[in-house]
Design a protein around this motif. Structure first.
Motif, PDB file in Angstrom:
ATOM      1  N   LYS A  37       0.896  -1.093  -0.004  1.00 20.97           N
ATOM      2  CA  LYS A  37      -0.081  -0.069  -0.164  1.00 20.97           C
ATOM      3  C   LYS A  37       0.844   1.254  -0.041  1.00 20.97           C
ATOM      4  CE  LYS A  37      -4.484   0.321   1.433  1.00 20.97           C
ATOM      5  NZ  LYS A  37      -4.865   0.140  -0.049  1.00 20.97           N
ATOM      6  N   ASN A  38       0.464   2.208  -0.792  1.00 19.18           N
ATOM      7  CA  ASN A  38       1.169   3.645  -0.992  1.00 19.18           C
ATOM      8  C   ASN A  38       2.539   3.370  -1.596  1.00 19.18           C
ATOM      9  OD1 ASN A  38      -0.887   4.673   0.547  1.00 19.18           O
ATOM     10  ND2 ASN A  38       0.168   4.101   2.483  1.00 19.18           N
ATOM     11  N   LYS A  39       3.016   2.135  -2.067  1.00 25.28           N
ATOM     12  CA  LYS A  39       4.117   1.895  -2.834  1.00 25.28           C
ATOM     13  C   LYS A  39       3.551   2.294  -4.376  1.00 25.28           C
ATOM     14  CE  LYS A  39       7.262   0.660  -0.054  1.00 25.28           C
ATOM     15  NZ  LYS A  39       6.881   1.368   1.157  1.00 25.28           N
ATOM     16  N   VAL A  40       4.519   2.726  -5.386  1.00 25.17           N
ATOM     17  CA  VAL A  40       4.337   2.746  -6.607  1.00 25.17           C
ATOM     18  C   VAL A  40       5.202   1.946  -7.528  1.00 25.17           C
ATOM     19  CG1 VAL A  40       4.126   4.683  -8.296  1.00 25.17           C
ATOM     20  CG2 VAL A  40       3.626   5.277  -6.204  1.00 25.17           C
ATOM     21  N   ALA A  41       4.639   1.451  -8.417  1.00 23.69           N
ATOM     22  CA  ALA A  41       5.328   0.362  -9.191  1.00 23.69           C
ATOM     23  C   ALA A  41       5.096   0.725 -10.750  1.00 23.69           C
ATOM     24  CB  ALA A  41       4.889  -1.054  -8.909  1.00 23.69           C
ATOM     25  N   ILE A  42       6.137   0.689 -11.427  1.00 22.08           N
ATOM     26  CA  ILE A  42       6.027   0.763 -13.019  1.00 22.08           C
ATOM     27  C   ILE A  42       6.327  -0.650 -13.477  1.00 22.08           C
ATOM     28  CG2 ILE A  42       7.091   1.662 -15.138  1.00 22.08           C
ATOM     29  CD1 ILE A  42       7.701   4.219 -13.699  1.00 22.08           C
ATOM     30  N   VAL A  43       5.546  -1.153 -14.177  1.00 22.07           N
ATOM     31  CA  VAL A  43       5.603  -2.584 -14.996  1.00 22.07           C
ATOM     32  C   VAL A  43       5.891  -2.158 -16.713  1.00 22.07           C
ATOM     33  CG1 VAL A  43       5.005  -4.699 -15.344  1.00 22.07           C
ATOM     34  CG2 VAL A  43       4.432  -3.615 -13.172  1.00 22.07           C
ATOM     35  N   THR A  44       6.965  -2.379 -17.278  1.00 32.81           N
ATOM     36  CA  THR A  44       7.078  -2.139 -18.594  1.00 32.81           C
ATOM     37  C   THR A  44       6.416  -3.268 -19.360  1.00 32.81           C
ATOM     38  OG1 THR A  44       9.334  -3.128 -18.949  1.00 32.81           O
ATOM     39  CG2 THR A  44       9.031  -0.543 -18.451  1.00 32.81           C
ATOM     40  N   GLY A  45       5.787  -3.094 -20.436  1.00 32.83           N
ATOM     41  CA  GLY A  45       5.212  -4.447 -21.059  1.00 32.83           C
ATOM     42  C   GLY A  45       4.306  -4.875 -20.292  1.00 32.83           C
ATOM     43  N   GLY A  46       3.216  -4.155 -19.488  1.00 29.06           N
ATOM     44  CA  GLY A  46       2.604  -4.614 -18.580  1.00 29.06           C
ATOM     45  C   GLY A  46       1.316  -5.070 -18.870  1.00 29.06           C
ATOM     46  N   ASN A  47       0.883  -4.940 -20.147  1.00 24.93           N
ATOM     47  CA  ASN A  47      -0.371  -5.316 -20.616  1.00 24.93           C
ATOM     48  C   ASN A  47      -0.898  -6.632 -21.291  1.00 24.93           C
ATOM     49  OD1 ASN A  47       0.347  -5.015 -23.045  1.00 24.93           O
ATOM     50  ND2 ASN A  47      -1.161  -3.698 -23.871  1.00 24.93           N
ATOM     51  N   SER A  48       0.367  -7.533 -21.095  1.00 19.73           N
ATOM     52  CA  SER A  48       0.273  -8.887 -21.678  1.00 19.73           C
ATOM     53  C   SER A  48       1.110  -9.678 -20.995  1.00 19.73           C
ATOM     54  CB  SER A  48       0.889  -8.760 -23.105  1.00 19.73           C
ATOM     55  OG  SER A  48       1.076  -9.979 -23.813  1.00 19.73           O
ATOM     56  N   GLY A  49       0.570 -11.035 -20.922  1.00 22.63           N
ATOM     57  CA  GLY A  49       1.558 -12.245 -20.616  1.00 22.63           C
ATOM     58  C   GLY A  49       2.114 -11.952 -19.060  1.00 22.63           C
ATOM     59  N   ILE A  50       3.314 -12.166 -19.006  1.00 24.88           N
ATOM     60  CA  ILE A  50       4.096 -12.068 -17.698  1.00 24.88           C
ATOM     61  C   ILE A  50       3.854 -10.791 -17.084  1.00 24.88           C
ATOM     62  CG2 ILE A  50       6.484 -12.130 -16.544  1.00 24.88           C
ATOM     63  CD1 ILE A  50       7.145 -14.323 -18.735  1.00 24.88           C
TER      64      ILE A  50
END
Ligand code: NAI
Length: 235
Positions: free
Chosen positions: A12-25
């Motif tokens: 909670k309250n942490k901010v994450a960026i996930v690249t290529g985040g809309n598919s698969g892994i």
């Protein structure tokens, strides 16, 4: 896992960026982060409708997310991505370098562009993202970077000279970044999955190769995106 385990690992309250985040892994990682209550920036380059549907799933889990269309191999896009994260959620804690592509070809047939596209996305993309988030993580003396490498960063098969080089490079980048950011309490790790099913990447792999992988694997099956996501969440 149980409710207690989940709340112990709350993001909670942490901010994450996930690249290529809309598919698969990447998508599996986004959903695991959402289960832990993180604020998530879903980076993607194609299939905006997949991003929108994922944002709705994240909201159902009670977490917040935004989708940002940004090519990791383009520095201008990345600055836009990081600005969006900080403007929307006020901070930055977790960077998951997951965006990756394959352009499999025998090396004597490999076009310059096949080489360049794979290295630019899988390796340079992770370098740029890491360099651009480093000042935020160093300043707050807290951060986690997880790079999605591959078993093909450790060994090879036919037609993967570009992909193997990019993933071996990513493992080297992970080690260097861990050394340089460690003193600022920023952890940097790589995950090296084997073949994972139900992703766009494995859709391009010939059936006979997947059969061979299944036969050789300890579990007698391909991995699931969730298997990788659980390891990423641990890290
Ligand atoms: P996928 O093709 O389903 O997802 C890749 C994602 O990266 C997509 O969202 C795509 O839009 C995005 N992407 C591609 N180029 C991009 C760019 N220039 N900028 C931003 N985003 C970009 O593939 P999958 O299987 O989920 O792969 C995710 C990561 O896992 C990749 O780095 C891949 O190399 C790695 N991996 C996959 C394995 C597998 O068997 N599927 C095994 C080991 C590693």
């Amino acid at each position: 896992s149980s409710h207690t385990e989940r709340s112990m690992m709350s993001l909670k309250n942490k901010v994450a960026i996930v690249t290529g985040g809309n598919s698969g892994i990447g998508q599996a990682i986004v959903l695991e982060l959402a289960h832990r209550g993180a604020n998530i920036v879903i980076d993607y380059v194609a299939h905006p409708e997949a991003t929108e549907s994922l944002e709705r799933q994240v909201a159902k889990l009670g977490a917040r997310s935004i989708g940002v269309d940004a090519d990791v191999s383009k520095l201008a896009d990345l600055r836009k991505l990081i600005d969006a994260a900080v403007k929307s959620f006020g901070r930055l804690d977790i960077m998951v370098n997951n965006a990756g592509i394959g352009r499999d070809r025998a090396m004597w047939r490999m076009a310059d562009q096949d080489w360049k596209d794979v290295l630019d996305t899988n390796l340079s993309g992770a370098f740029y993202c890491t360099r651009e988030v480093a000042p935020y993580l160093r300043a707050q003396e807290y951060g986690k970077i997880v790079n999605i490498a591959s078993v093909h960063g450790l060994r090879s098969e036919f037609g993967l000279s570009n992909y193997c080089s990019s993933k071996a490079g990513l493992i080297g980048l992970t080690r260097s970044t861990a050394v340089e950011l460690g003193p600022s309490n920023v952890n940097v790790n790589a995950v090296a999955p084997g073949y994972i099913r139900t992703t766009r990447l494995t859709e391009q792999v010939p059936a006979e190769i997947l059969d061979r992988v299944r036969e050789r694997s300890t579990l007698g099956r391909l991995g699931d995106p969730q298997d990788v996501a659980h390891v990423v969440l641990f890290l």
